[in-house]
Design a protein around this motif. Structure first.
Motif, PDB file in Angstrom:
ATOM      1  N   MET A  35       1.213  -1.597  -0.035  1.00 38.26           N
ATOM      2  CA  MET A  35       0.093   0.295   0.244  1.00 38.26           C
ATOM      3  C   MET A  35       0.949   0.971  -0.301  1.00 38.26           C
ATOM      4  SD  MET A  35      -3.028  -1.061   2.494  1.00 38.26           S
ATOM      5  CE  MET A  35      -1.636  -1.824   3.845  1.00 38.26           C
ATOM      6  N   ARG A  36       0.295   1.949  -0.840  1.00 35.66           N
ATOM      7  CA  ARG A  36       2.208   3.406  -1.216  1.00 35.66           C
ATOM      8  C   ARG A  36       2.100   4.148  -0.343  1.00 35.66           C
ATOM      9  NH1 ARG A  36       2.458   7.003  -5.792  1.00 35.66           N
ATOM     10  NH2 ARG A  36       4.830   7.708  -5.864  1.00 35.66           N
ATOM     11  N   CYS A  37       0.826   4.836  -0.042  1.00 34.69           N
ATOM     12  CA  CYS A  37       0.202   4.857   1.186  1.00 34.69           C
ATOM     13  C   CYS A  37       0.846   4.918   2.793  1.00 34.69           C
ATOM     14  CB  CYS A  37      -0.990   5.695   1.099  1.00 34.69           C
ATOM     15  SG  CYS A  37      -2.692   4.256   1.626  1.00 34.69           S
ATOM     16  N   ALA A  50     -10.734   4.626  -0.946  1.00 33.06           N
ATOM     17  CA  ALA A  50      -9.137   5.135  -1.566  1.00 33.06           C
ATOM     18  C   ALA A  50      -9.624   6.628  -2.607  1.00 33.06           C
ATOM     19  CB  ALA A  50      -8.810   4.201  -3.069  1.00 33.06           C
ATOM     20  N   ILE A  76      -7.489   9.278  -0.323  1.00 34.94           N
ATOM     21  CA  ILE A  76      -7.037   9.123  -0.172  1.00 34.94           C
ATOM     22  C   ILE A  76      -6.815   9.913  -1.300  1.00 34.94           C
ATOM     23  CG2 ILE A  76      -4.122   7.748   0.139  1.00 34.94           C
ATOM     24  CD1 ILE A  76      -6.551   6.785   2.428  1.00 34.94           C
ATOM     25  N   TYR A 124      -0.742  10.039  -3.751  1.00 31.82           N
ATOM     26  CA  TYR A 124      -0.457   8.251  -3.202  1.00 31.82           C
ATOM     27  C   TYR A 124      -0.858   7.517  -4.514  1.00 31.82           C
ATOM     28  CZ  TYR A 124       1.634  10.131   1.261  1.00 31.82           C
ATOM     29  OH  TYR A 124       1.991  10.398   2.584  1.00 31.82           O
ATOM     30  N   CYS A 125      -1.810   7.255  -4.986  1.00 32.24           N
ATOM     31  CA  CYS A 125      -3.096   6.528  -5.734  1.00 32.24           C
ATOM     32  C   CYS A 125      -1.727   6.335  -6.943  1.00 32.24           C
ATOM     33  CB  CYS A 125      -3.949   6.583  -5.772  1.00 32.24           C
ATOM     34  SG  CYS A 125      -5.135   6.314  -3.707  1.00 32.24           S
ATOM     35  N   CYS A 157       0.642   2.879  -7.791  1.00 31.96           N
ATOM     36  CA  CYS A 157       0.741   2.248  -6.302  1.00 31.96           C
ATOM     37  C   CYS A 157       0.543   0.402  -6.125  1.00 31.96           C
ATOM     38  CB  CYS A 157      -0.441   2.517  -5.023  1.00 31.96           C
ATOM     39  SG  CYS A 157      -0.659   1.237  -3.560  1.00 31.96           S
ATOM     40  N   TYR A 213      -1.895  -1.145  -5.707  1.00 35.16           N
ATOM     41  CA  TYR A 213      -3.473  -1.868  -5.448  1.00 35.16           C
ATOM     42  C   TYR A 213      -4.292  -0.462  -6.023  1.00 35.16           C
ATOM     43  CZ  TYR A 213      -2.735  -5.228  -1.413  1.00 35.16           C
ATOM     44  OH  TYR A 213      -2.110  -5.381  -1.252  1.00 35.16           O
ATOM     45  N   LYS A 231      -7.455   1.441  -7.219  1.00 36.90           N
ATOM     46  CA  LYS A 231      -7.849   2.643  -6.291  1.00 36.90           C
ATOM     47  C   LYS A 231      -9.159   2.349  -6.633  1.00 36.90           C
ATOM     48  CE  LYS A 231      -7.513   6.615  -8.875  1.00 36.90           C
ATOM     49  NZ  LYS A 231      -7.078   8.125  -9.756  1.00 36.90           N
ATOM     50  N   CYS A 263      -8.072  -2.064  -3.545  1.00 33.65           N
ATOM     51  CA  CYS A 263      -6.982  -1.436  -3.082  1.00 33.65           C
ATOM     52  C   CYS A 263      -8.276  -1.892  -1.324  1.00 33.65           C
ATOM     53  CB  CYS A 263      -7.426   0.007  -2.823  1.00 33.65           C
ATOM     54  SG  CYS A 263      -7.016   1.248  -1.389  1.00 33.65           S
ATOM     55  N   PHE A 275      -8.232  -0.612   1.681  1.00 37.18           N
ATOM     56  CA  PHE A 275      -9.490   0.879   2.107  1.00 37.18           C
ATOM     57  C   PHE A 275     -10.411   0.435   1.509  1.00 37.18           C
ATOM     58  CE2 PHE A 275      -4.765   2.590   2.859  1.00 37.18           C
ATOM     59  CZ  PHE A 275      -5.222   3.051   4.095  1.00 37.18           C
TER      60      PHE A 275
END
Ligand code: FAD
Ligand code: SF4
Length: 512
Positions: A351-353, A431, A434, A440-441, A444, A446, A448, A457, A459
């Motif tokens: 998860m990049r964030c 996501a 975020i 961030y996304c 990533c 994942y 979003k 994602c 989240f």
């Protein structure tokens, strides 16, 4: 340390590591019957595993403060962590000093933390000498502010507290009305940062802490995170703290408001002040910081947004802490029991964030408010981690983490474990939020947009899983009625796929 005749009773004045307020009235005059005491002590380094920069910054700031006191002519006993016979607790330290000196009284400044308050109050019985507590002369309010401002209440609203504070202390007021005609500029203060204006360089004070680090290592204190020996960037003297304030007001404050909720992988501090360490160890006072912001030429929405954090949130969470401790420390309203996944300690997650927020926390002992709330706090809450584990992580990792401010923010605002004392609803998001507030996304692993499937994602499904599993507790909160309407309106097969994915994520958090 100077000496006085053994027959003259002395007063011991204990200065804790977060009480470095050289403008305190204690220090206005030199008194040869007063012996100041400062100690690097294991009971403080070991109650949680701290970031190495936090321990190093506190010891460095304490050593500078000790030097300043001595140079002003005050008598001081300073215990280094490596001193032969260094005591492990304040009680043992004071007991030892009382046997060596003719001590008539002990004075302490009110500690900010409940743990220390309890310790210091028990010293009188242990040492047999009266202990007097005086104010730290740092905060605007005293510990009991909420009961005097809102008698009889057991829940409080920050906005009401903040407006009372603005009026009472005449901050950003025109007579009885707020400057600019409104109390709140939130609608102007929620922008995404997309590369412009450029991020100002992070001001580093380059404090050399080679000796302090050697002492930390020699004494076997266990720490987390990393540090470059000669580049402790945090302000460790009052002069540095004032410089940091000046740098913030000139180079960041004008953009603080619009970008206070923004997040980016291109930097780690955006337009935030990074003054929390200097404030919390009291090198600088909240009044000085607020006065500097209010007399600047920065736009009002930025100044108000900043003042709100200090005159509002900072004083408010302290007041909540003192109104609710010690029971607050064990609240777990949502009954969360899960462990904190290992990647909180390594940053090794796809998860990049989360990777960015955790990695910068390990590197710099810092994340700004929205990273703490909407990235690390968000994922811990969605996964159902135990608030004790979350508290311990936040209390250890951040340069500014002291329980009075860390706990209401973490257990309360971020983990909703206090049942709504600090926050009116849980701060969770998918996501979409975020992505709206960060870069961030993009990039990533994942997706979003996806809610189910391996690449989706985490989240997204967790957001619905969280609301579903806490339905009994949350559905009557009017701020969440829309969430439950949306959930109930979804196709049953979609809901069941989201719950299945959510179950998998909660049970396999370490693999994310
Ligand atoms: P800025 O964004 O520049 O804000 C200016 C100042 O306002 C800060 O220095 C701080 O003194 C004050 N402030 C801002 N927000 C808050 C808040 N919510 N509560 C109290 N004061 C605030 N702050 C701490 O000082 N210590 C902590 O241990 C701590 N733990 C936190 C844990 C979580 C889960 C969350 C969501 C927030 C936490 N905060 C904590 C509040 C906030 O994140 C930090 O004060 C802020 O990020 C410090 O960086 P800064 O000085 O650049 O702040
Ligand atoms: Fe974080 Fe999800 Fe965005 Fe990745 S896609 S950065 S995990 S919110």
């Amino acid at each position: 340390m100077g000496t006085v005749a053994k027959s003259v009773p002395q007063t011991i004045r204990l200065i804790l590591g977060d009480q470095l307020n050289i403008n305190h009235s204690w220090f206005a005059n030199v008194d040869s019957t007063v012996l100041y005491v400062m100690a690097e002590i294991r009971s403080e380094t070991d109650y949680v595993r701290h970031h190495v920069q936090k321990v190093a910054a506190i010891f460095t700031a304490m050593r500078h403060f000790a030097h300043e006191l001595r140079s002003r002519g005050h008598r001081l006993h300073y215990q280094r962590i490596t001193d032969a016979g260094a005591t492990r607790t304040f009680a043992d330290l004071l007991q030892g000093l009382c046997t060596r000196h003719n001590v008539g009284s002990i004075e302490v400044q009110e500690p900010d933390e409940y743990r220390l308050d309890t310790q210091l109050r028990s010293i009188e019985a242990q040492v047999g000498i009266p202990v007097r507590m005086v104010s730290t002369e740092h905060f605007y309010t005293d510990r009991l502010a909420l009961s005097s401002m809102f008698p009889g209440r057991t829940t409080w609203v920050m906005e009401q507290f903040y407006r009372r504070m603005r009026k009472e202390h005449r901050v950003l007021m025109d007579g009885d009305t707020p400057q600019g005609g409104t109390w709140n500029y939130d609608s102007e203060n929620r922008k995404k940062w997309s590369g412009s204006p450029p991020l100002p360089p992070v001001r580093s004070f380059g404090n050399d802490c080679t000796d302090v680090l050697a002492d930390i290592t020699a004494s076997g204190i266990e720490t987390i995170g990393s540090i470059q020996e000669s580049d402790l960037l945090w302000p460790c003297t009052r002069a540095q703290a004032l410089e940091a304030l000046d740098d913030f007001v000139s180079n960041r404050l004008p953009w603080f408001g619009p970008y206070q909720d923004a997040m980016t992988a291109q930097g780690w501090a955006l337009f935030h002040s990074r003054l929390s360490f200097a404030l919390n160890v009291k090198l600088i006072s909240p009044r000085e910081v607020i006065d500097a912001a209010c007399s600047s030429s920065a736009p009002l929405p930025s100044v108000e947004g900043f003042v709100r954090q200090i005159l509002g949130w900072r004083e408010f969470v302290r007041a909540v802490y003192w109104a609710t401790m010690p029971s607050y420390a064990s609240l777990n309203a949502l009954g969360h029991q899960g462990p904190l996944p290992e990647w909180f300690w390594t940053g090794e997650t796809k998860m990049r964030c989360v990777r960015h927020a955790v990695t910068q926390s390990l590197e710099h002992a810092y994340a700004h408010h929205i990273q703490r709330l909407m990235i690390t706090g968000n994922i811990a809450l969605l996964l159902g981690c135990h608030p004790d584990a979350v508290d311990a992580w936040y209390l250890g990792i951040y340069i500014d983490a002291f329980e009075w401010v860390e706990m209401p923010n973490t257990r309360g605002m971020s983990q909703a474990a206090d049942g709504g004392i600090v926050g009116t609803k849980p701060y969770v998001s998918s996501a979409a939020y975020i992505d709206r507030m960060s870069d961030y996304c993009t990039g990533c692993a994942y997706s979003k947009k996806d809610r189910t499937g391996e690449k989706a994602c985490p989240f997204n499904a967790l957001y619905w899983h969280f609301h579903h599993r806490h339905r009994n507790h949350l559905e009557h909160n009017h701020r969440l009625s829309m969430v439950y309407r949306t959930w109930d309106g979804m196709d049953a097969t979609v809901r069941s796929a989201l719950l299945e994915r959510g179950d998998w994520l909660v049970n396999n958090a370490r693999a994310l």
